[in-house]
Design a protein around this motif. Sequence first.
Motif, mmCIF file in Angstrom:
data_model
loop_
_atom_site.group_PDB
_atom_site.id
_atom_site.type_symbol
_atom_site.label_atom_id
_atom_site.label_comp_id
_atom_site.label_asym_id
_atom_site.label_seq_id
_atom_site.Cartn_x
_atom_site.Cartn_y
_atom_site.Cartn_z
ATOM 1 N N GLN A 119 0.836 -1.204 0.000
ATOM 2 C CA GLN A 119 0.000 0.000 0.000
ATOM 3 C C GLN A 119 0.870 1.254 0.000
ATOM 4 O O GLN A 119 0.594 2.211 -0.731
ATOM 5 N N THR A 123 1.033 4.162 -2.841
ATOM 6 C CA THR A 123 0.733 5.526 -2.413
ATOM 7 C C THR A 123 1.849 6.494 -2.789
ATOM 8 O O THR A 123 1.587 7.615 -3.237
ATOM 9 N N SER A 158 -6.306 -0.564 0.087
ATOM 10 C CA SER A 158 -7.338 0.145 -0.672
ATOM 11 C C SER A 158 -7.958 -0.814 -1.684
ATOM 12 O O SER A 158 -7.378 -1.860 -2.022
#
Length: 286
Positions: A119, A123, A158
């Motif tokens: 993640q 990001t 996500s």
Amino acid sequence: MVDVMFVVGQEQQKVFAHRCVLACRCQAFRGMLSQAPVGSQDSSSSVPPQGPFILGNVQPEVFLAVIEFLYTNSVTLNSHIALEVLTSSVEYGLQDLCKLCVKFIKDTLSVEQVCEALQAAVTYGQVDLQQHCLDFIEGCTAVRWQAVVRTQGFRELSDVVLARVLRSDRLAVDELDLVQAVREWAHVSSPHPSYPDVRQAVLERPVPEVAALPVRELRLPLLAPSELVTLESYNQQDLLIPVEHIAAAWRAHALRRGSGVPSRLCRPRRGTRPRDHHHHLEPHAK
């Protein structure tokens, strides 16, 4: 002599440093130190402030790692702070520190941290780390996959990142296990109807909306008829999977071919358990 002070974290630990070193090595600190302190009578003063600067949202150990890098061009990392130091390196624009963090994370990657690292990689646009994490997940056996699913990092993925994982042909996991993993992930990310306040800090969206992207990557035509029946029963409770997706899987069984279904959804993964109908789904099957 040290001439600036930071008060860091909830512990309010005092960290002292030299303005000239911080300003010379980091543009973000240079901007911070060139501003007058809060409450100063002369907000236009060009004299760098003495502080203290309050950094309440940073762990002292993380901030000290950043300071260490600014002084020595090296950093002492451990698995507890590496991802947070990576975050700080991005926030402060320290590319060399970012590279050191990425190398450390890759060298020490584990089941417990792989999802959190993935993640973070997505990001912060760390493509190399992202691919390394995906390779790690693809290399997990079914048993290790279950351990991955139980981590906090997996629950906090996500929808975009989870969908990216599910797009892989190389997952050594059966489709039933992937469906269950998505269901558990979606319920963590949605308020329970009986306890609507439990997850308000996370997401307040219904399960079908939360899981829309990952569900599109589930290869339902690979499931046997008996498995589809069970899936429909569960689906009546949470509506995780759109009815049209399940209908398309049934149609593939009825027509004994995968027509009308995207070809990727009929393609067995590395860990897909063989079912009798799979040969009907192959592109050359008539």
